[in-house]
Design a protein around this motif. Structure first.
Motif, mmCIF file in Angstrom:
data_model
loop_
_atom_site.group_PDB
_atom_site.id
_atom_site.type_symbol
_atom_site.label_atom_id
_atom_site.label_comp_id
_atom_site.label_asym_id
_atom_site.label_seq_id
_atom_site.Cartn_x
_atom_site.Cartn_y
_atom_site.Cartn_z
ATOM 1 N N ILE A 82 0.841 -1.203 0.000
ATOM 2 C CA ILE A 82 0.000 0.000 0.000
ATOM 3 C C ILE A 82 0.874 1.251 0.000
ATOM 4 N N ALA B 206 -0.663 4.532 4.626
ATOM 5 C CA ALA B 206 -1.605 3.431 4.794
ATOM 6 C C ALA B 206 -2.374 3.630 6.087
ATOM 7 N N ARG C 45 -10.144 6.805 4.326
ATOM 8 C CA ARG C 45 -9.932 5.491 3.716
ATOM 9 C C ARG C 45 -9.371 4.534 4.759
ATOM 10 N N ASP D 158 -7.614 1.099 4.776
ATOM 11 C CA ASP D 158 -7.012 0.111 3.879
ATOM 12 C C ASP D 158 -7.235 -1.310 4.384
ATOM 13 N N GLU E 121 -11.490 -1.061 2.609
ATOM 14 C CA GLU E 121 -11.067 -1.742 1.395
ATOM 15 C C GLU E 121 -10.949 -3.245 1.642
#
Length: 263
Positions: free
Chosen positions: A31, A38, A147, A149, A203
């Motif tokens: 990532i 990340a 986000r 991850d 994700e």
């Protein structure tokens, strides 16, 4: 549509924790190579903590730039800040104290020293998640959340995830990202948790589960049970939903999923 679950079975809980640690280091390197930074959402519990301890002991951990990893938590016990039952305290002792992570990248839930109720702590965490989302430079799946991850989860014998327990208000909560829990059946009763909506914005979701006492929960979750009755069944990452389990926890796994794994 979020990713269907894949299953990876390990011989025992010790090897499972080591596998989670190795996967985490490898994925964080990938990532960071892609994006520079990340984000990991941590879980508590004995296996989650063992996995963090395995990361701390791994020579490969130096491949990750820990100054560019953000850490959030999926849930927390509403206790004093230094209480050793807090997930954040356990994570600090297992791993974070050994890493060069800037304090502004470690996002703990507020404690009972800071707030008068778990609902106030939940509202504060939701506000901080929103602020992090507002500062993102990439398109987000949910504008209320940064986000995520990789989001790590444990699973209880009753199939709870984070602090979302079967049939209770927390797992039914929608339209908010964080919820205060007043009556958890597992002590302590006062907790704060990401909602299922927030969890499923990740994700990748990795559910790490070990022990014969979890076999029924794993079997029900992967057999297609409903998330209100079996919260673990509702956890689905956008790109990956990975169940990392040991042989004992796999005892009641549906036959169609045996071998439907990921090396």
């Amino acid at each position: 549509m979020n990713a269907e679950p894949k299953v990876s079975i390990h011989p025992d809980a010790t090897l499972l924790a080591a596998s989670v640690a190795a996967r985490l280091v490898t994925r964080l390197v990938d990532i960071q190579n892609e994006r520079g930074t990340a984000t990991v959402v941590l879980t508590g519990g004995s296996l989650g903590t063992a996995a963090l301890r395995a990361v701390a002991q791994s020579p490969a951990r130096s491949a990750v730039d820990w100054t560019k990893v953000d850490f959030w938590w999926g849930d927390e016990r509403f206790l004093p800040e230094t209480d050793t039952d807090r997930n954040a305290v356990q994570a600090q002792e297992a791993l974070l104290n050994d890493l060069n992570v800037p304090q502004d990248r470690i996002h703990e839930f507020g404690s009972s020293d800071d707030f008068g109720s778990q609902d106030e702590a939940a509202a504060d965490y939701a506000s901080r998640l929103q602020a992090a989302a507002d500062s993102e430079t990439i398109e987000l799946r949910d504008s209320r959340l940064p986000r995520f991850d990789i989001l790590l989860l444990g699973v209880g014998p009753d199939a709870h995830i984070a602090s979302l327990f079967p049939e209770m208000a927390g797992v039914r909560t929608t339209d908010v990202t964080v919820v205060g829990i007043a009556d958890a059946p597992k002590p302590p009763p006062l907790r704060i948790s990401l909602t299922l909506e927030a969890i499923n914005s990740a994700e990748e979701i990795w559910l790490a589960v070990g022990g014969q006492d979890k076999a029924g929960a794993v079997g029900l979750a992967l057999a297609g049970a409903g998330p209100v009755q079996v919260p673990a069944a509702g956890a689905r990452g956008h790109k990956k939903t990975l169940w990392l389990i040991d042989q004992d926890a796999a005892a009641q796994l549906p036959h169609r999923l045996i071998g439907n794994g990921e090396a």
